[in-house]
Design a protein around this motif. Sequence first.
Motif, PDB file in Angstrom:
ATOM      1  N   TYR A  15       0.772   3.945  -9.648  1.00  0.00           N
ATOM      2  CA  TYR A  15       1.588   3.267  -8.641  1.00  0.00           C
ATOM      3  C   TYR A  15       2.146   1.976  -9.249  1.00  0.00           C
ATOM      4  CZ  TYR A  15       0.119   6.452  -5.001  1.00  0.00           C
ATOM      5  OH  TYR A  15      -0.065   7.570  -4.245  1.00  0.00           O
ATOM      6  N   PRO A  16       3.300   1.520  -8.771  1.00  0.00           N
ATOM      7  CA  PRO A  16       3.916   0.318  -9.356  1.00  0.00           C
ATOM      8  C   PRO A  16       2.950  -0.860  -9.476  1.00  0.00           C
ATOM      9  CG  PRO A  16       5.466   1.345  -7.871  1.00  0.00           C
ATOM     10  CD  PRO A  16       4.185   2.129  -7.765  1.00  0.00           C
ATOM     11  N   ARG A  17       2.081  -1.063  -8.467  1.00  0.00           N
ATOM     12  CA  ARG A  17       1.198  -2.232  -8.535  1.00  0.00           C
ATOM     13  C   ARG A  17       0.174  -2.136  -9.661  1.00  0.00           C
ATOM     14  NH1 ARG A  17      -3.566  -0.624  -6.622  1.00  0.00           N
ATOM     15  NH2 ARG A  17      -4.373  -2.701  -7.038  1.00  0.00           N
ATOM     16  N   GLU A  18       0.022  -0.930 -10.204  1.00  0.00           N
ATOM     17  CA  GLU A  18      -0.924  -0.763 -11.318  1.00  0.00           C
ATOM     18  C   GLU A  18      -0.252  -0.992 -12.667  1.00  0.00           C
ATOM     19  OE1 GLU A  18      -3.477   2.675  -8.912  1.00  0.00           O
ATOM     20  OE2 GLU A  18      -1.884   3.253 -10.293  1.00  0.00           O
ATOM     21  N   HIS A  29      -4.013   1.994   1.298  1.00  0.00           N
ATOM     22  CA  HIS A  29      -4.833   1.366   0.246  1.00  0.00           C
ATOM     23  C   HIS A  29      -4.347   1.659  -1.169  1.00  0.00           C
ATOM     24  CE1 HIS A  29      -6.744   5.305  -0.078  1.00  0.00           C
ATOM     25  NE2 HIS A  29      -7.234   4.906  -1.229  1.00  0.00           N
ATOM     26  N   ARG A  30      -3.572   2.734  -1.334  1.00  0.00           N
ATOM     27  CA  ARG A  30      -3.115   3.023  -2.694  1.00  0.00           C
ATOM     28  C   ARG A  30      -2.020   2.071  -3.158  1.00  0.00           C
ATOM     29  NH1 ARG A  30      -4.322   7.763  -5.311  1.00  0.00           N
ATOM     30  NH2 ARG A  30      -3.650   6.549  -7.095  1.00  0.00           N
ATOM     31  N   TRP A  31      -1.266   1.515  -2.188  1.00  0.00           N
ATOM     32  CA  TRP A  31      -0.075   0.807  -2.650  1.00  0.00           C
ATOM     33  C   TRP A  31       0.207  -0.531  -1.998  1.00  0.00           C
ATOM     34  CZ3 TRP A  31       3.991  -0.067   0.791  1.00  0.00           C
ATOM     35  CH2 TRP A  31       3.946   0.659   1.975  1.00  0.00           C
ATOM     36  N   HIS A  32      -0.290  -0.769  -0.774  1.00  0.00           N
ATOM     37  CA  HIS A  32       0.167  -1.986  -0.099  1.00  0.00           C
ATOM     38  C   HIS A  32      -0.783  -3.148  -0.343  1.00  0.00           C
ATOM     39  CE1 HIS A  32       1.588  -4.545   3.295  1.00  0.00           C
ATOM     40  NE2 HIS A  32       2.728  -4.084   2.844  1.00  0.00           N
ATOM     41  N   GLU A  33      -0.211  -4.313  -0.632  1.00  0.00           N
ATOM     42  CA  GLU A  33      -1.006  -5.485  -0.995  1.00  0.00           C
ATOM     43  C   GLU A  33      -2.067  -5.809   0.056  1.00  0.00           C
ATOM     44  OE1 GLU A  33      -1.173  -7.123  -3.773  1.00  0.00           O
ATOM     45  OE2 GLU A  33       0.364  -5.876  -4.676  1.00  0.00           O
TER      46      GLU A  33
END
Lengths: 267, 264
Positions: free
Chosen positions: A143-146, B253-257
Amino acid sequence: MTTRDGDAFAGHDSVFYCVNMSLLTLSGISKKFDNGTQAIARLDLDVADGEFLSLVGPSGCGKSTALRIIAGLLTPETGMVTFAEPKPPIGFVFQEPTLMPWATALSNARLPLDLNGHHRGEANDRAARALARVGLAGFEKAYPRELSGGMKMRVSIARAIAAEPKLLLMDEPFAALDELTRQALNDDLLKLKREDALTVIFVTHSVYESTYLSSRVVVMTPRPGRVAADLALNPPAERDESYRLSPQFTGDAGRVSVALKSAMAAA
Amino acid sequence: MKRDIGFLRYLIPVVVFAAALVLWEWRVHASGISPLVLATPSDIWTALFEHWDVLGPALLFTLKITAEAFVLATVAGVAIAVLFSLSRVIEWALYPFAVVLQVTPVVAIAPLLLIWIGYDNVNEVLVVLAWIISFFTVLSNTVTGLKSADHNLTDLMKLYGASRLQILWRLQLPSALPYILTGMKISGGLALIGAVTAEFVAGSGNDLGLGWVITLSTRNLDTAQAFAALALLSVLGIAILFALTGLEWALLHRWHESAVKKQS
């Protein structure tokens, strides 16, 4: 005037013989925003097929506006953008990676293919190939945040090339990255451009970046933007660290720098 | 040290809550307050089991009204917000109605709804009242969420020839998801409040909800049963909040801050 591949013009003999090699032409473009800001005064520009053209100029000189007008995302006040026929498919890369945070790297790279109704399997293959070409094989499910800032930008570039564009528009794509990442991405971009025979219009603040990448640098005046100087460079096809130290590079960078300074002074 | 803090995170509230109950029990006994005015925790605990034949079905009934109102609020809130995002004219035309529904005290609408929907359909009246209370928060959160989509991504999608519906489905709705879930979390609590207050003002039909149990218990001076019903409402409210927080975690939970655990 020169001829070009006739396939696209089958049956149009009169056109066939009198088309030049320009991929797109901006004629008399001006743009005033609703808030009264005159971003571009008058812009005439002819972009040749296969060129790597950098638009350089101070902040607010209308570089990004020009790019958006070319992409069709903004309508010019006056003037028009003319494309070669058939209109080349366009890829766009923003200063921010502009990824969908809820989607994996693969889904992000696949976006243009999804929108155009490609089959999921084929779209996945092409997106995975695009990710591999920007050095992100193995990160399809991330995912982008990773991902780091540089890797996010690579996903953004993968998304742009996944749709196999002919014209790539880039709006200060590497401005927020550290110098080493930026140089690595510069080299990767040149490789992609070579392999895919892309035409690139690249907006940047950086004299050195524009000199390293471009076969042509167009310097714009402060707002409202016009063309202040149009410099043809002749860099070697293969560029590396040694080119950055070569007399040709420092000479070209000097020319761009002088043109930029005189554009600022004349304003 | 960090492990200790994690442990205390759960221990502290439990200990403080238990201490408060003990203090309550002791204070009532010590001061001789009448059990008709303030029941002790032990009385409430006893009443809970003694009157379970009344409280159990009432709990289920309130849960049913709450769930129906909540589902309707979520579906209608999201659907109307989507409609607004597709047409600004519709938004301008209908938003005032939504605001009027929101700001008008539900108590004032109840008698009219009873006339319109009918005294023999009190359950429907309860659902409608609870829905009115809970739907606006989903609507307004979703409207904000749909507008919060990244403008550059919208441009990019347009560049690639995306249709209005593709932009809605692939960009606006996922962007709005955290907002929708926040709206749902607030709405779940409001639906419960709505279900109970609706019973206060509209009464109860053939079925008995917790709101009506509280009304009857206080009339009969059965304070312990009123408190027992109140305790069940608290548990129900907490359960709803936990369930919706769980849903939020599962989806984000996989992506949102907001739902991502901080690395330490």
